[in-house]
Design a protein around this motif. Structure first.
Motif, mmCIF file in Angstrom:
data_model
loop_
_atom_site.group_PDB
_atom_site.id
_atom_site.type_symbol
_atom_site.label_atom_id
_atom_site.label_comp_id
_atom_site.label_asym_id
_atom_site.label_seq_id
_atom_site.Cartn_x
_atom_site.Cartn_y
_atom_site.Cartn_z
ATOM 1 N N THR A 298 -4.143 -8.781 4.286
ATOM 2 C CA THR A 298 -4.130 -7.720 5.278
ATOM 3 C C THR A 298 -4.319 -6.384 4.585
ATOM 4 O OG1 THR A 298 -2.857 -6.671 7.035
ATOM 5 C CG2 THR A 298 -1.606 -7.503 5.188
ATOM 6 N N ALA B 218 -2.845 -3.698 6.024
ATOM 7 C CA ALA B 218 -1.631 -2.971 6.370
ATOM 8 C C ALA B 218 -0.564 -3.220 5.319
ATOM 9 C CB ALA B 218 -1.123 -3.416 7.737
ATOM 10 N N THR C 172 5.161 -2.350 6.876
ATOM 11 C CA THR C 172 4.930 -1.942 8.258
ATOM 12 C C THR C 172 4.342 -3.069 9.105
ATOM 13 O OG1 THR C 172 2.741 -1.078 7.754
ATOM 14 C CG2 THR C 172 4.588 0.466 7.603
ATOM 15 N N ASN C 173 4.031 -4.180 8.493
ATOM 16 C CA ASN C 173 3.446 -5.304 9.209
ATOM 17 C C ASN C 173 4.549 -6.340 9.445
ATOM 18 O OD1 ASN C 173 2.236 -7.786 9.828
ATOM 19 N ND2 ASN C 173 0.371 -7.265 8.721
#
Length: 165
Positions: free
Chosen positions: A7, A9, A13-14
């Motif tokens: 990812t 992100a 925050t994911n």
């Protein structure tokens, strides 16, 4: 060799990657173990519909009133609370048992499976329970006879018996 990150992100925050995935070896061991403990309603239905001895017995662990509302045809009725005192009269230890209860929101089948395993039975739990048996359109038995409902398109394919999984 360059690898693509899972990812873009940041993991913090994911919510999916806040806890990273297990290693492939750990995941394989976990999922193999899961299949040793669980069967889904479609697989149970296919095995029962094939005719002959499926090699296991299905056990409904719900109350008598629930059993009367409907149950898997051919299932043995043994409420969870009665497993310790009645299992030996109803079940053969050499035949695996597949337990079910109402559905995913109920752990009665899990408790019945635990009690049976403690008594020396080989056991699996049927994922989805009676709810998904009916929702997938499989026949169920009541005091009035066999019944079926149309398959719920959110739980089973409507134009084929094979979900492809």
């Amino acid at each position: 060799m360059t690898t693509t990150p899972l990812t873009t992100a940041p993991a913090a925050t994911n919510p999916v990657l806040r806890v990273p995935p297990a290693s492939p070896a750990s995941a394989a061991a976990y999922f193999a173990a899961s299949l040793a403990f669980h069967a889904d309603v479609s697989d149970v239905a296919v095995a029962l519909a094939a005719g002959g001895d499926p090699g296991f017995v299905v056990l409904d662990s719900r109350s008598a009133a629930s059993w009367d509302q409907g149950h898997v045809p051919g299932a043995v009725h043994l409420p969870t609370a009665l497993v310790p005192e009645q299992a030996e009269q109803l079940l053969d230890r050499s035949v695996p048992v597949v337990t079910y209860c109402w559905g995913p929101g109920c752990n009665g089948a899990t408790r019945a499976a635990l009690a049976l395993a403690g008594l020396g039975y080989h056991v699996k739990e049927m994922l989805g329970g009676f709810e998904y048996w009916v929702r997938e359109g499989f026949p169920y038995e009541t005091p009035e006879g066999l019944r079926t409902r149309d398959a719920d398109p959110l739980t089973a394919p409507v134009d084929t018996a094979d979900c492809g999984c």
